[in-house]
Design a protein around this motif. Structure first.
Motif, PDB file in Angstrom:
ATOM      1  N   MET A   1       2.412  26.247  28.293  1.00 43.68           N
ATOM      2  CA  MET A   1       2.906  24.934  27.889  1.00 43.68           C
ATOM      3  C   MET A   1       3.662  24.239  29.003  1.00 43.68           C
ATOM      4  O   MET A   1       3.609  24.636  30.163  1.00 43.68           O
ATOM      5  CB  MET A   1       3.782  25.087  26.651  1.00 43.68           C
ATOM      6  N   HIS A   2       4.431  23.232  28.612  1.00 48.64           N
ATOM      7  CA  HIS A   2       5.144  22.380  29.554  1.00 48.64           C
ATOM      8  C   HIS A   2       6.647  22.467  29.310  1.00 48.64           C
ATOM      9  O   HIS A   2       7.098  22.866  28.231  1.00 48.64           O
ATOM     10  CB  HIS A   2       4.675  20.927  29.405  1.00 48.64           C
ATOM     11  N   ASP A   3       7.405  22.034  30.316  1.00 46.54           N
ATOM     12  CA  ASP A   3       8.868  22.022  30.168  1.00 46.54           C
ATOM     13  C   ASP A   3       9.317  21.144  29.011  1.00 46.54           C
ATOM     14  O   ASP A   3      10.321  21.425  28.347  1.00 46.54           O
ATOM     15  CB  ASP A   3       9.536  21.568  31.472  1.00 46.54           C
ATOM     16  N   THR A   4       8.579  20.060  28.719  1.00 43.58           N
ATOM     17  CA  THR A   4       8.980  19.135  27.666  1.00 43.58           C
ATOM     18  C   THR A   4       8.822  19.726  26.274  1.00 43.58           C
ATOM     19  O   THR A   4       9.336  19.154  25.306  1.00 43.58           O
ATOM     20  CB  THR A   4       8.171  17.824  27.756  1.00 43.58           C
ATOM     21  N   LEU A   5       8.150  20.865  26.140  1.00 47.45           N
ATOM     22  CA  LEU A   5       8.142  21.602  24.873  1.00 47.45           C
ATOM     23  C   LEU A   5       9.106  22.779  24.934  1.00 47.45           C
ATOM     24  O   LEU A   5       9.799  23.084  23.962  1.00 47.45           O
ATOM     25  CB  LEU A   5       6.735  22.100  24.545  1.00 47.45           C
ATOM     26  N   LEU A   6       9.175  23.428  26.092  1.00 48.76           N
ATOM     27  CA  LEU A   6      10.071  24.573  26.234  1.00 48.76           C
ATOM     28  C   LEU A   6      11.529  24.161  26.026  1.00 48.76           C
ATOM     29  O   LEU A   6      12.310  24.881  25.385  1.00 48.76           O
ATOM     30  CB  LEU A   6       9.885  25.184  27.628  1.00 48.76           C
ATOM     31  N   LEU A   7      11.905  22.981  26.535  1.00 46.18           N
ATOM     32  CA  LEU A   7      13.288  22.517  26.402  1.00 46.18           C
ATOM     33  C   LEU A   7      13.722  22.370  24.946  1.00 46.18           C
ATOM     34  O   LEU A   7      14.759  22.916  24.546  1.00 46.18           O
ATOM     35  CB  LEU A   7      13.470  21.194  27.150  1.00 46.18           C
TER      36      LEU A   7
ATOM     37  N   ALA B   1      16.488  24.256  19.925  1.00 48.89           N
ATOM     38  CA  ALA B   1      16.424  24.649  18.518  1.00 48.89           C
ATOM     39  C   ALA B   1      17.003  26.045  18.311  1.00 48.89           C
ATOM     40  O   ALA B   1      17.616  26.330  17.280  1.00 48.89           O
ATOM     41  CB  ALA B   1      14.983  24.596  18.022  1.00 48.89           C
ATOM     42  N   LEU B   2      16.840  26.913  19.309  1.00 46.11           N
ATOM     43  CA  LEU B   2      17.351  28.280  19.210  1.00 46.11           C
ATOM     44  C   LEU B   2      18.836  28.374  19.545  1.00 46.11           C
ATOM     45  O   LEU B   2      19.447  29.426  19.372  1.00 46.11           O
ATOM     46  CB  LEU B   2      16.578  29.190  20.163  1.00 46.11           C
ATOM     47  N   GLY B   3      19.413  27.271  20.060  1.00 47.21           N
ATOM     48  CA  GLY B   3      20.803  27.308  20.477  1.00 47.21           C
ATOM     49  C   GLY B   3      21.000  27.922  21.838  1.00 47.21           C
ATOM     50  O   GLY B   3      22.121  28.263  22.227  1.00 47.21           O
ATOM     51  N   VAL B   4      19.912  28.085  22.602  1.00 53.04           N
ATOM     52  CA  VAL B   4      19.995  28.632  23.967  1.00 53.04           C
ATOM     53  C   VAL B   4      20.289  27.515  24.954  1.00 53.04           C
ATOM     54  O   VAL B   4      21.013  27.694  25.938  1.00 53.04           O
ATOM     55  CB  VAL B   4      18.685  29.353  24.335  1.00 53.04           C
ATOM     56  N   PHE B   5      19.726  26.340  24.702  1.00 54.43           N
ATOM     57  CA  PHE B   5      19.944  25.153  25.537  1.00 54.43           C
ATOM     58  C   PHE B   5      21.025  24.334  24.845  1.00 54.43           C
ATOM     59  O   PHE B   5      20.794  23.690  23.831  1.00 54.43           O
ATOM     60  CB  PHE B   5      18.628  24.377  25.633  1.00 54.43           C
ATOM     61  N   THR B   6      22.262  24.404  25.352  1.00 51.56           N
ATOM     62  CA  THR B   6      23.413  23.780  24.696  1.00 51.56           C
ATOM     63  C   THR B   6      24.135  22.854  25.656  1.00 51.56           C
ATOM     64  O   THR B   6      23.841  22.818  26.861  1.00 51.56           O
ATOM     65  CB  THR B   6      24.410  24.849  24.201  1.00 51.56           C
ATOM     66  N   LYS B   7      25.123  22.130  25.125  1.00 49.21           N
ATOM     67  CA  LYS B   7      25.894  21.204  25.950  1.00 49.21           C
ATOM     68  C   LYS B   7      26.579  21.929  27.100  1.00 49.21           C
ATOM     69  O   LYS B   7      26.698  21.412  28.206  1.00 49.21           O
ATOM     70  CB  LYS B   7      26.935  20.488  25.089  1.00 49.21           C
ATOM     71  N   GLU B   8      27.027  23.162  26.836  1.00 49.35           N
ATOM     72  CA  GLU B   8      27.733  23.933  27.857  1.00 49.35           C
ATOM     73  C   GLU B   8      26.777  24.692  28.768  1.00 49.35           C
ATOM     74  O   GLU B   8      27.157  25.132  29.848  1.00 49.35           O
ATOM     75  CB  GLU B   8      28.688  24.939  27.181  1.00 49.35           C
ATOM     76  N   ASN B   9      25.564  24.893  28.336  1.00 44.49           N
ATOM     77  CA  ASN B   9      24.628  25.716  29.101  1.00 44.49           C
ATOM     78  C   ASN B   9      23.250  25.074  29.065  1.00 44.49           C
ATOM     79  O   ASN B   9      22.387  25.437  28.277  1.00 44.49           O
ATOM     80  CB  ASN B   9      24.554  27.129  28.507  1.00 44.49           C
ATOM     81  N   LYS B  10      23.057  24.064  29.895  1.00 45.14           N
ATOM     82  CA  LYS B  10      21.763  23.383  29.909  1.00 45.14           C
ATOM     83  C   LYS B  10      21.256  23.261  31.345  1.00 45.14           C
ATOM     84  O   LYS B  10      21.903  22.695  32.212  1.00 45.14           O
ATOM     85  CB  LYS B  10      21.853  22.009  29.242  1.00 45.14           C
ATOM     86  N   HIS B  11      20.102  23.836  31.565  1.00 45.57           N
ATOM     87  CA  HIS B  11      19.445  23.817  32.862  1.00 45.57           C
ATOM     88  C   HIS B  11      17.957  23.616  32.636  1.00 45.57           C
ATOM     89  O   HIS B  11      17.381  24.139  31.688  1.00 45.57           O
ATOM     90  CB  HIS B  11      19.683  25.132  33.618  1.00 45.57           C
ATOM     91  N   TRP B  12      17.328  22.874  33.517  1.00 42.65           N
ATOM     92  CA  TRP B  12      15.903  22.628  33.395  1.00 42.65           C
ATOM     93  C   TRP B  12      15.130  23.924  33.615  1.00 42.65           C
ATOM     94  O   TRP B  12      15.377  24.632  34.582  1.00 42.65           O
ATOM     95  CB  TRP B  12      15.464  21.599  34.426  1.00 42.65           C
ATOM     96  N   PRO B  13      14.176  24.276  32.741  1.00 41.25           N
ATOM     97  CA  PRO B  13      13.410  25.514  32.949  1.00 41.25           C
ATOM     98  C   PRO B  13      12.607  25.442  34.244  1.00 41.25           C
ATOM     99  O   PRO B  13      11.890  24.469  34.484  1.00 41.25           O
ATOM    100  CB  PRO B  13      12.463  25.551  31.737  1.00 41.25           C
TER     101      PRO B  13
END
Length: 393
Positions: free
Chosen positions: A292-298, A303-315
């Protein structure tokens, strides 16, 4: 196959395609910028290296039509003499290496699958883009070796890209997605992105027309392939562009329309994921691969709470997320999640090994059956929300 007294039953691996040429060129954003040109054609994979690849056949999941995966100049998307979004030699190496890591995990260590490809054990699905189909082939090559004389592995896709594809969230399939995200407009007017807009003034990019996501794409491609940054782009400016891009994507997923945003960004995929994870293991594959693409992975990570305000980095290119289904001696089910080969705890689970019902309750908030998704997508209740939020925040 035992791990902490648990038995691995299936694994579901999502991965971004390998490194590619940029979608845009820098000159699209600043015509007068003087910078050494990049010969992107020199980075592309050669069409004749078939002996280095495990053969695959592409099967349309809707029609059953089969075709060979094509490589080479005749397949490249060329605009202004620039190959756009094409998998590179580096990208191929990245996904082959990912496949080798999966081989070590699922063939050597856990013996989840045999060491030869079989549709009884493997399901592979790709978006209809060439780079994701080629990346799926690369992962399969890493898993099973080149084996040019072996039977072809099957990679499923949906070739009706503009109307049926759900591994890529696009406006033509889902107008609501465009209403909620509107990345380019958000880059130019959202108050929370103001500091990053100011930073690009120094390189002659007008804040009124800035698109952080395209700018970041160009810089990330150059960095991955060892090319110099464009003239005038310091590390500080590059960092501001990166933060601007990440925040432009993340903001819709943290505000009042979070649930709607995630449903239209990744709802159909999460619905399929739950069905695959919950499938009868006696009649279903054991390893699922989703290219897939980054625009789906993000949004999946959000949704899983892995990509958060405190911990957000582009895959990064070839980034992977895995969901492993385990059972204990009482047949109770647990899901172990990893991102970039490191264990992560899904929001609300409390531990890495998440009871399946807890995992399902988290994902269910955002999962949408395709029919409900397509119906929801036609609603325009959020039309203009980006401009409204820019006033109200």
């Amino acid at each position: 196959q035992a791990e902490r007294g648990l038995t691995l039953q299936s694994a579901h691996v999502l991965f971004r395609h390998g490194a590619r040429t940029p979608i845009a060129v820098w000159e699209d954003h600043r015509d007068d910028l003087k910078t050494a040109p990049v010969n992107w054609r020199s980075t592309l994979t050669a069409s004749e290296n078939v002996d280095e690849r495990h053969p695959v056949v592409i099967v349309d999941e809707d029609t059953g039509n089969r075709k060979q995966l094509r490589w080479g100049p005749e397949t490249w998307i060329i605009k202004d003499n620039h190959p756009r979004g094409e998998l590179t030699k580096l990208g191929w190496e990245q996904v082959v290496n990912l496949g080798r890591r999966l081989r070590d995990r699922y063939i050597t260590q856990t013996k989840l699958i045999p060491d030869q490809y079989s549709t009884d054990f493997i399901y592979a699905r790709s978006s209809s883009m060439n780079r994701t189909k080629q990346s799926a082939q690369g992962v399969i090559t890493g898993l099973f070796g080149p084996r040019p004389s072996a039977g072809a592995a099957v990679v499923y896709t949906r070739e009706q890209f503009l109307t049926r594809e759900t591994l890529v969230a696009i406006r033509t399939v889902c107008p609501m997605f465009g209403d909620l995200f509107s990345w380019k407009v958000r880059c130019q007017i959202d108050p929370e992105l103001s500091p990053y807009r100011s930073a690009v003034k120094s390189i002659g990019v007008s804040p009124d027309v800035v698109d952080f996501i395209f700018l970041r794409d160009i810089l990330a491609g150059r960095e991955a392939h060892g090319f110099a940054l464009p003239a005038g782009v310091t590390k500080e400016v590059a960092s501001s562009i990166d933060h601007g891009a990440v925040n432009a994507v993340f903001l819709p997923m943290q505000r009042s329309a979070r649930q709607h945003s995630l449903q239209v960004a990744c709802g159909p995929f999460l619905d399929k994921l739950l069905k695959d994870v919950n499938a009868d293991r006696s009649t279903s594959p054991r390893l699922y691969l989703y290219s897939m693409h980054d625009t789906l992975l993000l949004p999946v990570l959000a949704a899983l709470g892995v990509f958060t305000k405190e911990n957000k980095h582009w895959p990064p290119f070839a980034a992977d997320v895995s969901f492993e289904m385990f059972t204990d001696k009482n047949n109770k089910r647990f899901v172990r999640t990893t991102y970039l080969d490191k264990e992560v705890t899904v929001e609300g689970c409390g531990s890495v090994y998440c009871p399946f019902e807890k995992f399902k309750s988290v994902v269910d908030q955002y999962a949408l059956h395709e029919e409900k998704y397509l119906k929801k997508c036609q609603s325009r209740e959020f039309k203009g929300i980006v401009k409204h939020n820019s006033v109200s925040h």
